[in-house]
Scaffold this motif. Structure first.
Motif, PDB file in Angstrom:
ATOM      1  N   VAL A 144      16.505 -11.730 100.093  1.00 10.85           N
ATOM      2  CA  VAL A 144      16.473 -12.106 101.512  1.00 10.85           C
ATOM      3  C   VAL A 144      16.496 -13.625 101.628  1.00 10.85           C
ATOM      4  O   VAL A 144      15.667 -14.315 101.042  1.00 10.85           O
ATOM      5  CB  VAL A 144      15.222 -11.534 102.215  1.00 10.85           C
ATOM      6  CG1 VAL A 144      15.151 -12.007 103.660  1.00 10.85           C
ATOM      7  CG2 VAL A 144      15.226 -10.021 102.142  1.00 10.85           C
ATOM      8  N   LYS A 145      17.470 -14.126 102.365  1.00  9.34           N
ATOM      9  CA  LYS A 145      17.573 -15.568 102.607  1.00  9.34           C
ATOM     10  C   LYS A 145      16.806 -15.979 103.860  1.00  9.34           C
ATOM     11  O   LYS A 145      16.188 -17.031 103.901  1.00  9.34           O
ATOM     12  CB  LYS A 145      19.032 -15.973 102.802  1.00  9.34           C
ATOM     13  CG  LYS A 145      19.891 -15.868 101.582  1.00  9.34           C
ATOM     14  CD  LYS A 145      21.287 -16.306 101.978  1.00  9.34           C
ATOM     15  CE  LYS A 145      22.195 -16.496 100.807  1.00  9.34           C
ATOM     16  NZ  LYS A 145      23.523 -16.943 101.251  1.00  9.34           N
ATOM     17  N   LEU A 162      18.044  -9.223 109.122  1.00  3.16           N
ATOM     18  CA  LEU A 162      17.818 -10.036 107.935  1.00  3.16           C
ATOM     19  C   LEU A 162      19.139 -10.560 107.390  1.00  3.16           C
ATOM     20  O   LEU A 162      20.140  -9.843 107.393  1.00  3.16           O
ATOM     21  CB  LEU A 162      17.149  -9.202 106.836  1.00  3.16           C
ATOM     22  CG  LEU A 162      15.892  -8.431 107.197  1.00  3.16           C
ATOM     23  CD1 LEU A 162      15.513  -7.500 106.068  1.00  3.16           C
ATOM     24  CD2 LEU A 162      14.766  -9.380 107.495  1.00  3.16           C
ATOM     25  N   GLU A 163      19.122 -11.790 106.897  1.00  2.04           N
ATOM     26  CA  GLU A 163      20.267 -12.327 106.172  1.00  2.04           C
ATOM     27  C   GLU A 163      19.918 -12.254 104.690  1.00  2.04           C
ATOM     28  O   GLU A 163      18.897 -12.778 104.255  1.00  2.04           O
ATOM     29  CB  GLU A 163      20.523 -13.772 106.576  1.00  2.04           C
ATOM     30  CG  GLU A 163      21.695 -14.387 105.859  1.00  2.04           C
ATOM     31  CD  GLU A 163      21.882 -15.854 106.191  1.00  2.04           C
ATOM     32  OE1 GLU A 163      22.541 -16.546 105.388  1.00  2.04           O
ATOM     33  OE2 GLU A 163      21.375 -16.318 107.226  1.00  2.04           O
ATOM     34  N   THR A 165      21.562 -12.050 100.403  1.00  2.00           N
ATOM     35  CA  THR A 165      22.618 -12.592  99.557  1.00  2.00           C
ATOM     36  C   THR A 165      23.871 -11.718  99.576  1.00  2.00           C
ATOM     37  O   THR A 165      24.931 -12.169  99.179  1.00  2.00           O
ATOM     38  CB  THR A 165      22.129 -12.738  98.107  1.00  2.00           C
ATOM     39  OG1 THR A 165      21.656 -11.473  97.642  1.00  2.00           O
ATOM     40  CG2 THR A 165      21.020 -13.766  98.006  1.00  2.00           C
ATOM     41  N   MET A 166      23.752 -10.488 100.072  1.00  2.00           N
ATOM     42  CA  MET A 166      24.892  -9.563 100.125  1.00  2.00           C
ATOM     43  C   MET A 166      25.336  -9.275 101.550  1.00  2.00           C
ATOM     44  O   MET A 166      26.102  -8.342 101.780  1.00  2.00           O
ATOM     45  CB  MET A 166      24.535  -8.250  99.428  1.00  2.00           C
ATOM     46  CG  MET A 166      24.209  -8.403  97.958  1.00  2.00           C
ATOM     47  SD  MET A 166      25.570  -9.039  96.976  1.00  2.00           S
ATOM     48  CE  MET A 166      26.662  -7.641  97.005  1.00  2.00           C
ATOM     49  N   GLY A 167      24.888 -10.032 102.518  1.00  2.00           N
ATOM     50  CA  GLY A 167      25.293  -9.842 103.909  1.00  2.00           C
ATOM     51  C   GLY A 167      24.095  -9.609 104.807  1.00  2.00           C
ATOM     52  O   GLY A 167      22.955  -9.535 104.354  1.00  2.00           O
ATOM     53  N   ASN A 168      24.369  -9.500 106.094  1.00  2.00           N
ATOM     54  CA  ASN A 168      23.314  -9.274 107.077  1.00  2.00           C
ATOM     55  C   ASN A 168      22.951  -7.795 107.127  1.00  2.00           C
ATOM     56  O   ASN A 168      23.819  -6.935 106.996  1.00  2.00           O
ATOM     57  CB  ASN A 168      23.760  -9.737 108.454  1.00  2.00           C
ATOM     58  CG  ASN A 168      23.937 -11.237 108.518  1.00  2.00           C
ATOM     59  OD1 ASN A 168      23.278 -11.970 107.806  1.00  2.00           O
ATOM     60  ND2 ASN A 168      24.837 -11.688 109.369  1.00  2.00           N
ATOM     61  N   ILE A 169      21.665  -7.509 107.325  1.00  2.00           N
ATOM     62  CA  ILE A 169      21.167  -6.140 107.396  1.00  2.00           C
ATOM     63  C   ILE A 169      20.418  -5.962 108.705  1.00  2.00           C
ATOM     64  O   ILE A 169      19.631  -6.827 109.102  1.00  2.00           O
ATOM     65  CB  ILE A 169      20.213  -5.826 106.232  1.00  2.00           C
ATOM     66  CG1 ILE A 169      20.947  -5.895 104.904  1.00  2.00           C
ATOM     67  CG2 ILE A 169      19.566  -4.456 106.407  1.00  2.00           C
ATOM     68  CD1 ILE A 169      20.049  -5.664 103.710  1.00  2.00           C
ATOM     69  N   THR A 170      20.650  -4.825 109.355  1.00  2.00           N
ATOM     70  CA  THR A 170      19.876  -4.425 110.518  1.00  2.00           C
ATOM     71  C   THR A 170      19.084  -3.181 110.144  1.00  2.00           C
ATOM     72  O   THR A 170      19.660  -2.200 109.677  1.00  2.00           O
ATOM     73  CB  THR A 170      20.796  -4.107 111.719  1.00  2.00           C
ATOM     74  OG1 THR A 170      21.580  -5.259 112.018  1.00  2.00           O
ATOM     75  CG2 THR A 170      19.989  -3.708 112.935  1.00  2.00           C
ATOM     76  N   ILE A 171      17.786  -3.238 110.328  1.00  2.00           N
ATOM     77  CA  ILE A 171      16.913  -2.090 110.082  1.00  2.00           C
ATOM     78  C   ILE A 171      16.358  -1.663 111.430  1.00  2.00           C
ATOM     79  O   ILE A 171      15.791  -2.485 112.151  1.00  2.00           O
ATOM     80  CB  ILE A 171      15.752  -2.455 109.132  1.00  2.00           C
ATOM     81  CG1 ILE A 171      16.299  -2.941 107.796  1.00  2.00           C
ATOM     82  CG2 ILE A 171      14.817  -1.263 108.943  1.00  2.00           C
ATOM     83  CD1 ILE A 171      15.266  -3.597 106.927  1.00  2.00           C
ATOM     84  N   LYS A 172      16.534  -0.377 111.769  1.00  2.00           N
ATOM     85  CA  LYS A 172      16.008   0.146 113.029  1.00  2.00           C
ATOM     86  C   LYS A 172      15.002   1.239 112.738  1.00  2.00           C
ATOM     87  O   LYS A 172      15.129   1.976 111.767  1.00  2.00           O
ATOM     88  CB  LYS A 172      17.144   0.684 113.896  1.00  2.00           C
ATOM     89  CG  LYS A 172      18.073  -0.405 114.383  1.00  2.00           C
ATOM     90  CD  LYS A 172      19.079   0.102 115.353  1.00  2.00           C
ATOM     91  CE  LYS A 172      19.960  -1.043 115.828  1.00  2.00           C
ATOM     92  NZ  LYS A 172      20.915  -0.614 116.832  1.00  2.00           N
ATOM     93  N   GLY A 173      14.004   1.318 113.594  1.00  2.00           N
ATOM     94  CA  GLY A 173      12.972   2.326 113.430  1.00  2.00           C
ATOM     95  C   GLY A 173      11.921   2.181 114.510  1.00  2.00           C
ATOM     96  O   GLY A 173      12.191   1.696 115.604  1.00  2.00           O
ATOM     97  N   SER A 174      10.700   2.606 114.190  1.00  2.00           N
ATOM     98  CA  SER A 174       9.593   2.461 115.128  1.00  2.00           C
ATOM     99  C   SER A 174       8.351   2.025 114.370  1.00  2.00           C
ATOM    100  O   SER A 174       8.195   2.316 113.184  1.00  2.00           O
ATOM    101  CB  SER A 174       9.343   3.776 115.867  1.00  2.00           C
ATOM    102  OG  SER A 174       9.059   4.817 114.964  1.00  2.00           O
ATOM    103  N   ASP A 175       7.495   1.307 115.070  1.00  2.00           N
ATOM    104  CA  ASP A 175       6.256   0.765 114.498  1.00  2.00           C
ATOM    105  C   ASP A 175       6.515  -0.072 113.245  1.00  2.00           C
ATOM    106  O   ASP A 175       5.716  -0.068 112.308  1.00  2.00           O
ATOM    107  CB  ASP A 175       5.259   1.882 114.178  1.00  2.00           C
ATOM    108  CG  ASP A 175       4.860   2.668 115.406  1.00  2.00           C
ATOM    109  OD1 ASP A 175       4.730   2.038 116.470  1.00  2.00           O
ATOM    110  OD2 ASP A 175       4.688   3.894 115.305  1.00  2.00           O
ATOM    111  N   LEU A 176       7.619  -0.818 113.222  1.00  3.29           N
ATOM    112  CA  LEU A 176       7.963  -1.648 112.059  1.00  3.29           C
ATOM    113  C   LEU A 176       7.115  -2.915 112.058  1.00  3.29           C
ATOM    114  O   LEU A 176       6.907  -3.543 113.097  1.00  3.29           O
ATOM    115  CB  LEU A 176       9.444  -2.023 112.095  1.00  3.29           C
ATOM    116  CG  LEU A 176      10.450  -0.879 112.062  1.00  3.29           C
ATOM    117  CD1 LEU A 176      11.867  -1.421 112.196  1.00  3.29           C
ATOM    118  CD2 LEU A 176      10.301  -0.072 110.788  1.00  3.29           C
TER     119      LEU A 176
END
Length: 92
Positions: free
Chosen positions: A27-28, A40-41, A43-54
């Motif tokens: 994670v950068k 999150l950005e 080293t392998m690209g941007n990530i979107t994490i979706k959920g609840s109570d994160l």
């Protein structure tokens, strides 16, 4: 070794345990987060994490790892770079 150089050499791994805990390495930058979404950005690209109570359980900026707990509903890589604004283009 410079901290930025060491971030560029990080391996990228994701471990999800029972859709309740996720550990991400490489994670950068954390772009944004709330109880329902993390951007999150890595080293392998941007990530979107979706959920609840994160929520963030552990953040190690030197190692580039993030641990998140909550109910994880989806994880998506986004390889499209964000468009730069007019001012950022002018001041390059």
């Amino acid at each position: 070794m410079d901290k930025i150089d060491s971030l560029n050499n990080l391996n990228h791994n994701i471990t999800i345990n029972e859709r309740k805990n996720i550990i991400i390495s490489g994670v950068k930058k954390i772009e944004s987060f709330d109880y329902e979404e993390f951007l999150l950005e890595t080293t392998m690209g941007n990530i979107t994490i979706k959920g609840s109570d994160l929520e963030i359980i552990k953040l190690d900026t030197y190692q580039g790892t993030v641990s998140i707990k909550g109910v994880i509903n989806s994880l998506n890589y986004d390889t499209v770079k964000k468009e730069e604004g007019m001012f950022s283009k002018l001041f390059k």
